[in-house]
Motif scaffolding. Structure first.
Motif, PDB file in Angstrom:
ATOM      1  N   LEU A 276     -18.845 -43.964  14.855  1.00 47.20           N
ATOM      2  CA  LEU A 276     -20.193 -42.192  15.275  1.00 47.20           C
ATOM      3  C   LEU A 276     -19.368 -41.094  15.893  1.00 47.20           C
ATOM      4  CD1 LEU A 276     -23.194 -43.248  14.275  1.00 47.20           C
ATOM      5  CD2 LEU A 276     -21.806 -42.701  12.690  1.00 47.20           C
ATOM      6  N   SER A 277     -19.281 -41.991  17.073  1.00 47.74           N
ATOM      7  CA  SER A 277     -18.681 -40.926  17.860  1.00 47.74           C
ATOM      8  C   SER A 277     -17.382 -40.639  18.125  1.00 47.74           C
ATOM      9  CB  SER A 277     -18.687 -41.446  19.689  1.00 47.74           C
ATOM     10  OG  SER A 277     -17.207 -42.856  19.696  1.00 47.74           O
ATOM     11  N   VAL A 278     -16.177 -41.477  17.136  1.00 45.70           N
ATOM     12  CA  VAL A 278     -14.884 -40.713  16.517  1.00 45.70           C
ATOM     13  C   VAL A 278     -14.869 -39.577  16.217  1.00 45.70           C
ATOM     14  CG1 VAL A 278     -12.729 -40.937  15.789  1.00 45.70           C
ATOM     15  CG2 VAL A 278     -13.427 -42.719  17.300  1.00 45.70           C
ATOM     16  N   ILE A 279     -15.347 -39.976  14.736  1.00 46.80           N
ATOM     17  CA  ILE A 279     -16.059 -38.813  13.878  1.00 46.80           C
ATOM     18  C   ILE A 279     -17.122 -37.780  14.126  1.00 46.80           C
ATOM     19  CG2 ILE A 279     -18.270 -38.489  12.227  1.00 46.80           C
ATOM     20  CD1 ILE A 279     -16.222 -39.773  10.767  1.00 46.80           C
ATOM     21  N   TRP A 280     -18.235 -37.552  15.140  1.00 49.52           N
ATOM     22  CA  TRP A 280     -18.569 -36.974  16.239  1.00 49.52           C
ATOM     23  C   TRP A 280     -17.635 -35.826  16.429  1.00 49.52           C
ATOM     24  CZ3 TRP A 280     -23.357 -34.488  15.931  1.00 49.52           C
ATOM     25  CH2 TRP A 280     -23.880 -33.840  16.620  1.00 49.52           C
ATOM     26  N   PHE A 281     -16.880 -36.078  17.216  1.00 47.18           N
ATOM     27  CA  PHE A 281     -16.189 -35.111  18.316  1.00 47.18           C
ATOM     28  C   PHE A 281     -14.869 -35.077  17.156  1.00 47.18           C
ATOM     29  CE2 PHE A 281     -13.277 -38.753  20.005  1.00 47.18           C
ATOM     30  CZ  PHE A 281     -12.497 -37.944  19.537  1.00 47.18           C
TER      31      PHE A 281
ATOM     32  N   LYS B  74     -11.018 -30.415   7.639  1.00 46.41           N
ATOM     33  CA  LYS B  74     -12.848 -29.076   7.099  1.00 46.41           C
ATOM     34  C   LYS B  74     -13.121 -29.667   6.250  1.00 46.41           C
ATOM     35  CE  LYS B  74     -12.612 -25.436  10.185  1.00 46.41           C
ATOM     36  NZ  LYS B  74     -12.816 -23.767  10.362  1.00 46.41           N
ATOM     37  N   ARG B  75     -14.330 -29.066   5.951  1.00 46.89           N
ATOM     38  CA  ARG B  75     -14.850 -29.373   4.464  1.00 46.89           C
ATOM     39  C   ARG B  75     -16.123 -28.613   4.395  1.00 46.89           C
ATOM     40  NH1 ARG B  75     -14.199 -34.793   2.457  1.00 46.89           N
ATOM     41  NH2 ARG B  75     -12.750 -35.689   4.320  1.00 46.89           N
ATOM     42  N   ARG B  76     -16.302 -28.509   2.966  1.00 43.19           N
ATOM     43  CA  ARG B  76     -17.748 -27.540   2.929  1.00 43.19           C
ATOM     44  C   ARG B  76     -18.880 -28.094   3.357  1.00 43.19           C
ATOM     45  NH1 ARG B  76     -17.255 -25.621  -3.020  1.00 43.19           N
ATOM     46  NH2 ARG B  76     -14.874 -25.000  -3.304  1.00 43.19           N
ATOM     47  N   GLY B  77     -19.442 -29.420   3.571  1.00 46.20           N
ATOM     48  CA  GLY B  77     -19.975 -29.794   3.730  1.00 46.20           C
ATOM     49  C   GLY B  77     -20.538 -29.580   5.197  1.00 46.20           C
ATOM     50  N   GLY B  78     -19.475 -29.344   6.017  1.00 46.53           N
ATOM     51  CA  GLY B  78     -18.454 -29.236   7.731  1.00 46.53           C
ATOM     52  C   GLY B  78     -19.309 -30.780   8.700  1.00 46.53           C
ATOM     53  N   MET B  79     -19.733 -30.770   9.640  1.00 52.18           N
ATOM     54  CA  MET B  79     -19.568 -31.788  10.332  1.00 52.18           C
ATOM     55  C   MET B  79     -20.756 -32.633   9.650  1.00 52.18           C
ATOM     56  SD  MET B  79     -20.695 -32.781  14.175  1.00 52.18           S
ATOM     57  CE  MET B  79     -19.414 -31.287  14.870  1.00 52.18           C
ATOM     58  N   GLY B  80     -21.878 -32.494   8.975  1.00 50.02           N
ATOM     59  CA  GLY B  80     -22.812 -33.672   7.949  1.00 50.02           C
ATOM     60  C   GLY B  80     -21.935 -34.612   6.900  1.00 50.02           C
ATOM     61  N   MET B  81     -21.483 -33.534   6.444  1.00 51.41           N
ATOM     62  CA  MET B  81     -20.816 -34.631   4.951  1.00 51.41           C
ATOM     63  C   MET B  81     -19.362 -35.601   6.009  1.00 51.41           C
ATOM     64  SD  MET B  81     -20.467 -34.998   2.268  1.00 51.41           S
ATOM     65  CE  MET B  81     -20.668 -33.546   1.812  1.00 51.41           C
ATOM     66  N   ASN B  82     -18.927 -35.030   7.159  1.00 53.12           N
ATOM     67  CA  ASN B  82     -18.182 -36.463   7.822  1.00 53.12           C
ATOM     68  C   ASN B  82     -19.055 -37.236   8.122  1.00 53.12           C
ATOM     69  OD1 ASN B  82     -16.070 -35.068   7.169  1.00 53.12           O
ATOM     70  ND2 ASN B  82     -16.100 -33.360   9.509  1.00 53.12           N
ATOM     71  N   LEU B  83     -20.469 -36.924   8.772  1.00 56.96           N
ATOM     72  CA  LEU B  83     -20.951 -37.872   9.454  1.00 56.96           C
ATOM     73  C   LEU B  83     -21.815 -38.686   8.521  1.00 56.96           C
ATOM     74  CD1 LEU B  83     -23.470 -36.141  12.051  1.00 56.96           C
ATOM     75  CD2 LEU B  83     -21.939 -37.634  12.388  1.00 56.96           C
TER      76      LEU B  83
ATOM     77  N   ILE C 287     -20.139 -39.507   5.329  1.00 51.01           N
ATOM     78  CA  ILE C 287     -19.133 -40.269   4.821  1.00 51.01           C
ATOM     79  C   ILE C 287     -18.971 -41.918   5.980  1.00 51.01           C
ATOM     80  CG2 ILE C 287     -16.971 -40.974   4.253  1.00 51.01           C
ATOM     81  CD1 ILE C 287     -16.989 -38.167   3.635  1.00 51.01           C
ATOM     82  N   GLY C 288     -18.882 -41.030   7.123  1.00 50.57           N
ATOM     83  CA  GLY C 288     -18.454 -42.542   8.572  1.00 50.57           C
ATOM     84  C   GLY C 288     -19.669 -42.951   8.082  1.00 50.57           C
ATOM     85  N   ILE C 289     -21.586 -42.797   8.389  1.00 47.24           N
ATOM     86  CA  ILE C 289     -21.755 -43.652   8.651  1.00 47.24           C
ATOM     87  C   ILE C 289     -22.250 -44.640   7.039  1.00 47.24           C
ATOM     88  CG2 ILE C 289     -24.823 -43.814   8.588  1.00 47.24           C
ATOM     89  CD1 ILE C 289     -25.305 -41.197   9.676  1.00 47.24           C
ATOM     90  N   ALA C 290     -21.822 -44.324   6.461  1.00 47.67           N
ATOM     91  CA  ALA C 290     -21.887 -45.021   5.226  1.00 47.67           C
ATOM     92  C   ALA C 290     -20.843 -46.064   5.094  1.00 47.67           C
ATOM     93  CB  ALA C 290     -21.009 -44.153   3.231  1.00 47.67           C
ATOM     94  N   ILE C 291     -19.454 -46.219   5.750  1.00 46.14           N
ATOM     95  CA  ILE C 291     -18.408 -46.798   6.277  1.00 46.14           C
ATOM     96  C   ILE C 291     -18.605 -47.017   7.011  1.00 46.14           C
ATOM     97  CG2 ILE C 291     -15.929 -46.957   7.282  1.00 46.14           C
ATOM     98  CD1 ILE C 291     -15.678 -44.626   5.609  1.00 46.14           C
ATOM     99  N   ALA C 292     -19.238 -47.138   7.948  1.00 47.13           N
ATOM    100  CA  ALA C 292     -19.417 -47.872   9.189  1.00 47.13           C
ATOM    101  C   ALA C 292     -20.415 -49.189   9.095  1.00 47.13           C
ATOM    102  CB  ALA C 292     -20.313 -47.189  10.573  1.00 47.13           C
ATOM    103  N   PHE C 293     -21.303 -48.813   8.024  1.00 47.30           N
ATOM    104  CA  PHE C 293     -22.495 -49.870   7.518  1.00 47.30           C
ATOM    105  C   PHE C 293     -21.618 -50.911   6.790  1.00 47.30           C
ATOM    106  CE2 PHE C 293     -25.670 -47.209   9.930  1.00 47.30           C
ATOM    107  CZ  PHE C 293     -26.676 -47.691  10.700  1.00 47.30           C
ATOM    108  N   SER C 294     -21.357 -50.214   5.946  1.00 48.63           N
ATOM    109  CA  SER C 294     -20.287 -50.838   5.173  1.00 48.63           C
ATOM    110  C   SER C 294     -19.603 -52.097   5.876  1.00 48.63           C
ATOM    111  CB  SER C 294     -19.514 -50.273   4.450  1.00 48.63           C
ATOM    112  OG  SER C 294     -20.088 -49.557   3.016  1.00 48.63           O
ATOM    113  N   PHE C 295     -18.616 -51.887   6.737  1.00 45.32           N
ATOM    114  CA  PHE C 295     -17.959 -52.266   7.739  1.00 45.32           C
ATOM    115  C   PHE C 295     -19.003 -53.127   7.808  1.00 45.32           C
ATOM    116  CE2 PHE C 295     -16.505 -54.001  11.834  1.00 45.32           C
ATOM    117  CZ  PHE C 295     -15.287 -54.654  11.443  1.00 45.32           C
ATOM    118  N   VAL C 296     -19.673 -52.954   8.528  1.00 44.37           N
ATOM    119  CA  VAL C 296     -21.551 -54.261   9.186  1.00 44.37           C
ATOM    120  C   VAL C 296     -21.580 -54.855   8.526  1.00 44.37           C
ATOM    121  CG1 VAL C 296     -23.058 -54.690  10.453  1.00 44.37           C
ATOM    122  CG2 VAL C 296     -22.087 -52.962  11.571  1.00 44.37           C
TER     123      VAL C 296
END
Length: 362
Positions: free
Chosen positions: A72-77, A301-310, A312-321
């Motif tokens: 999440l930190s890498v996704i964020w910055f 860059k996505r239309r949803g901005g940072m929120g869309m990236n987060l 997607i990131g949260i979905a992948i991170a929790f899938s990994f866990v």
């Protein structure tokens, strides 16, 4: 040599990861306190014990959720860099995408090395303090520390000796309802029982209370009794303790020795110990995989901005866990290979990282 851009990205990588941990740990502590405060008050837990517990909880919690924090930190910055068109400027200057990834890989290497050392030497001690508190004050009502969900322990010490204990008190080093059976050529030769057996660390001996020894003879059994008896046994103190989480409390060298000893005894819990061992190596490797996935997902860059990236990131991170927990439990509860179970999430998400990286480069 690191360029200004490398130093800038590396600094953001490490700083954001540190801030993410510092933000989530207090939240985890607050949630844990809210769940356990009634039990703590009921058992009159000393403040020093609570403080020491939450010191261990911080290390245990951070180590358990480190992949999510890092991802999440890498996704964020990185999303912020993309939204500010900083990544476009870097790539437009002639820097290739693999070269752009270099500070991320350096950052992942630093974090992985740190987590490797933590997992080998620091986390085991924190895990022991964390679990001891749970079994003393939350499950043992402040009376004794039980090292496992099931306190009945029946173990083969060597080819001839088997021991059983009903429960174990870690504070007083005392086991209850102790029995030791000695066989020769599949025939019982003698059996020793005691209501409790206590370890003396200074004398390196055991004291048995309500001691009874029954020696099996051809014409009749010989029974020896004593209210108290001191003796030395060949088994170790750890042999008296249930081993549900004992592997988590051992440093790397001790863990290898413990697993080797358990293999010789034919322990039925060997898969549990192997999962703990393999995870010490697989978790740091996941830092590289998750870093690459995070950069590939958030560098555009996505239309949803940072929120869309987060999202997607949260979905992948929790899938990994999810994969990590499912396959870890599968290895512990069945004959499934612990090596495959532990490394399977890294293999699957490693392939995903290569795919996403290829598309990001395009």
């Amino acid at each position: 040599m690191l360029t200004i851009i490398d130093k800038y990205i590396l600094k953001r990588y490490l700083a954001t990861f540190s801030v993410m941990i510092l933000l989530f740990i207090p939240i985890g502590i607050v949630i844990d306190v809210s769940e356990k405060v009634d039990k703590m008050l009921e058992n009159h837990v000393p403040f020093t014990a609570i403080a020491f517990y939450y010191y261990n909880f911080t290390i245990y919690f951070a180590n358990s959720l480190f992949p999510i924090f890092l991802f999440l930190s890498v996704i964020w910055f990185t999303s912020k860099l993309a939204n500010n068109t900083e990544i476009i400027a870097v790539l437009s200057s002639g820097i290739s995408y693999p070269r752009f990834l270099r500070p991320y890989i350096i950052g992942a290497s630093i974090v992985s090395l740190f987590m490797l050392i933590m997992g080998f030497f620091i986390v085991p001690a924190a895990s022991e303090g964390f679990n001891n508190f749970r079994y003393t004050y939350l499950k043992g009502n402040g009376k004794q520390i039980m090292r496992g969900e099931n306190t009945n322990v029946y173990r083969q010490i060597n080819d001839n000796d088997f021991l059983y204990v009903n429960s174990f008190n870690d504070e007083t080093k005392t086991a209850f309802n102790f029995s030791l059976e000695h066989f020769e050529k599949d025939k019982l030769k003698y059996k020793i029982t005691a209501s409790r057996i206590k370890w003396d660390p200074k004398k390196k001996t055991y004291t048995m209370y309500d001691y009874t020894k029954r020696t099996v003879g051809e014409l009749g059994d010989v029974i020896e009794k004593s209210p108290e008896k001191n003796t030395a046994f060949k088994f170790e103190l750890e042999d008296l303790t249930p081993v549900i989480y004992i592997a988590e409390t051992l440093t790397l060298g001790k863990l290898y020795d413990f697993i080797e000893k358990e293999k010789k005894r034919g322990s039925g819990s060997i898969n549990i110990y192997m999962v703990v061992l393999y995870k010490k190596y697989s978790v740091p490797v996941s830092a590289f995989i998750l870093t690459i996935i995070a950069v590939a997902v958030s560098s555009m860059k996505r239309r949803g901005g940072m929120g869309m990236n987060l999202a997607i990131g949260i979905a992948i991170a929790f899938s990994f866990v999810f994969f990590d927990k499912i396959f870890g439990t599968l290895a512990e509860q069945s004959s499934f290979s612990p090596l495959i179970a532990v490394w399977f999430p890294n293999i699957v998400f490693g392939i995903l990282a290569i795919y996403l990286l290829y598309n990001a480069k395009r």
